[in-house]
Design an enzyme around this catalytic site. Sequence first.
Site, PDB file in Angstrom:
ATOM      1  N   ASP A   1      -0.595  -3.833   6.934  1.00  0.00           N
ATOM      2  CA  ASP A   1      -1.239  -3.500   7.593  1.00  0.00           C
ATOM      3  C   ASP A   1      -3.322  -3.464   7.558  1.00  0.00           C
ATOM      4  O   ASP A   1      -3.670  -2.829   8.044  1.00  0.00           O
ATOM      5  CB  ASP A   1      -0.865  -1.319   7.501  1.00  0.00           C
ATOM      6  CG  ASP A   1       0.259  -0.868   7.778  1.00  0.00           C
ATOM      7  OD1 ASP A   1       0.809  -1.659   7.971  1.00  0.00           O
ATOM      8  OD2 ASP A   1       0.517  -0.521   8.047  1.00  0.00           O
TER       9      ASP A   1
ATOM     10  N   HIS B   1       1.457   3.599   1.770  1.00  0.00           N
ATOM     11  CA  HIS B   1       1.578   4.357   2.922  1.00  0.00           C
ATOM     12  C   HIS B   1       3.623   4.781   2.712  1.00  0.00           C
ATOM     13  O   HIS B   1       3.717   4.133   2.819  1.00  0.00           O
ATOM     14  CB  HIS B   1       1.621   3.762   4.275  1.00  0.00           C
ATOM     15  CG  HIS B   1      -0.094   4.271   4.246  1.00  0.00           C
ATOM     16  ND1 HIS B   1      -1.110   3.543   5.626  1.00  0.00           N
ATOM     17  CD2 HIS B   1      -1.019   5.394   4.442  1.00  0.00           C
ATOM     18  CE1 HIS B   1      -2.233   3.913   5.896  1.00  0.00           C
ATOM     19  NE2 HIS B   1      -2.432   5.220   4.949  1.00  0.00           N
TER      20      HIS B   1
ATOM     21  N   HIS C   1      -8.033  -0.936   5.892  1.00  0.00           N
ATOM     22  CA  HIS C   1      -6.429   0.595   6.421  1.00  0.00           C
ATOM     23  C   HIS C   1      -6.703   1.387   4.994  1.00  0.00           C
ATOM     24  O   HIS C   1      -6.613   2.605   5.630  1.00  0.00           O
ATOM     25  CB  HIS C   1      -5.106  -0.488   6.580  1.00  0.00           C
ATOM     26  CG  HIS C   1      -4.534   0.395   7.300  1.00  0.00           C
ATOM     27  ND1 HIS C   1      -4.079   1.203   8.649  1.00  0.00           N
ATOM     28  CD2 HIS C   1      -2.876   0.449   6.122  1.00  0.00           C
ATOM     29  CE1 HIS C   1      -3.296   1.566   8.313  1.00  0.00           C
ATOM     30  NE2 HIS C   1      -1.987   1.306   7.118  1.00  0.00           N
TER      31      HIS C   1
ATOM     32  N   HIS D   1       1.459  -0.538   0.266  1.00  0.00           N
ATOM     33  CA  HIS D   1      -0.229   0.075  -0.234  1.00  0.00           C
ATOM     34  C   HIS D   1       1.064   1.136   0.014  1.00  0.00           C
ATOM     35  O   HIS D   1       2.542   1.240  -0.631  1.00  0.00           O
ATOM     36  CB  HIS D   1      -0.911   0.354   1.150  1.00  0.00           C
ATOM     37  CG  HIS D   1      -0.603   0.403   2.291  1.00  0.00           C
ATOM     38  ND1 HIS D   1       1.148  -0.883   2.620  1.00  0.00           N
ATOM     39  CD2 HIS D   1      -1.198   0.837   3.893  1.00  0.00           C
ATOM     40  CE1 HIS D   1       0.713  -0.381   4.123  1.00  0.00           C
ATOM     41  NE2 HIS D   1       0.176   0.650   4.144  1.00  0.00           N
TER      42      HIS D   1
ATOM     43  N   ASP E   1       5.297   4.880   5.325  1.00  0.00           N
ATOM     44  CA  ASP E   1       6.464   3.687   5.924  1.00  0.00           C
ATOM     45  C   ASP E   1       6.969   2.575   5.177  1.00  0.00           C
ATOM     46  O   ASP E   1       7.072   1.644   5.842  1.00  0.00           O
ATOM     47  CB  ASP E   1       6.247   3.321   7.330  1.00  0.00           C
ATOM     48  CG  ASP E   1       4.590   3.553   7.683  1.00  0.00           C
ATOM     49  OD1 ASP E   1       3.915   3.692   6.500  1.00  0.00           O
ATOM     50  OD2 ASP E   1       4.601   3.050   8.834  1.00  0.00           O
ATOM     51  N   HIS E   2       5.563   2.198   4.027  1.00  0.00           N
ATOM     52  CA  HIS E   2       6.322   1.282   3.729  1.00  0.00           C
ATOM     53  C   HIS E   2       6.802   1.348   2.108  1.00  0.00           C
ATOM     54  O   HIS E   2       7.102   0.209   1.151  1.00  0.00           O
ATOM     55  CB  HIS E   2       4.340   0.957   3.179  1.00  0.00           C
ATOM     56  CG  HIS E   2       4.126   0.217   4.493  1.00  0.00           C
ATOM     57  ND1 HIS E   2       4.188  -0.833   5.140  1.00  0.00           N
ATOM     58  CD2 HIS E   2       3.745   0.397   5.319  1.00  0.00           C
ATOM     59  CE1 HIS E   2       3.953  -1.643   6.447  1.00  0.00           C
ATOM     60  NE2 HIS E   2       3.160  -0.096   6.144  1.00  0.00           N
TER      61      HIS E   2
ATOM     62  N   HIS F   1       4.554  -4.728  11.432  1.00  0.00           N
ATOM     63  CA  HIS F   1       4.750  -3.369  11.976  1.00  0.00           C
ATOM     64  C   HIS F   1       4.755  -4.099  14.167  1.00  0.00           C
ATOM     65  O   HIS F   1       3.896  -5.423  13.916  1.00  0.00           O
ATOM     66  CB  HIS F   1       3.866  -3.087  12.641  1.00  0.00           C
ATOM     67  CG  HIS F   1       3.766  -1.668  11.304  1.00  0.00           C
ATOM     68  ND1 HIS F   1       4.293  -0.121  11.256  1.00  0.00           N
ATOM     69  CD2 HIS F   1       3.031  -1.629  10.306  1.00  0.00           C
ATOM     70  CE1 HIS F   1       4.332   0.562  10.577  1.00  0.00           C
ATOM     71  NE2 HIS F   1       3.136  -0.180   9.724  1.00  0.00           N
TER      72      HIS F   1
END
Length: 257
Positions: free
Chosen positions: A135, A60, A116, A58, A62-63, A173
Amino acid sequence: MTMPLEIITLPCLSDNYAFLLHNDDTGQTALVDAPEEAAIKAELDKRGWGLDLILLTHHHWDHVDGVDALRAAFGAKVVGASADAHRLPDLDLSVSEGDRFDCLGAEVEVLDVSGHTVGHIAFHLPSENAVFTADSLMALGCGRLFEGTPGQMWASLQKLKALPSETTVYSGHEYTQSNARFAITIEPDNKALRLRANAIDNARAEGRPTVPSTLQEEKDTNPFLRADLAEVKNALGMAHAQDAEVFAEIRSRKDNF
């Protein structure tokens, strides 16, 4: 007979995980999600591996933050969701639910696990008994619903729950310890959950990751997968509620935990 892929759990940032997949026969390597360049490049360099393929779950930051630098360094091809292509790094292969593609000689099945985010996908590798969920389904949890609805996330979790119970779940995570504390508020009498919570506390005290987990563990202990069970509904005073309503109540409680 083809050897199984080697799968490395790689901590990134403060609490993210990326995953390296390596085929010893061909020397090829793939990466699931790229939270940052530094930790991933250091691990590849340490092992003497290149990077051929990057799979993105996805959009975001932080990915995906490390994608462009890693692509520039290694020439890796990038795979991601067609529905998310407008907000992902440039994709070499756009995929949707039901698509299959080759990853280092293993077939990957794409699952839409929106909730998410809308357009979040998971990668299921049946030959490796592995699913990369980021996530969506997490160790003892699920992602906060930033874009999707409870109904969407519940439907996504049902797809994942239907996979073989021995499937290893690689999620995005290190939230498991706090997830366990919350899960016990939903099912204080779940013995499997109590045992798992103790094991998680021990792992974290020793600095060990709690990811990956098995789907069977999640089915036994993760409240977000258990919203359809009578004992969970009764514990919440929602004996006659629809499954998705119970899930929504659990998610709401977690958001305020």
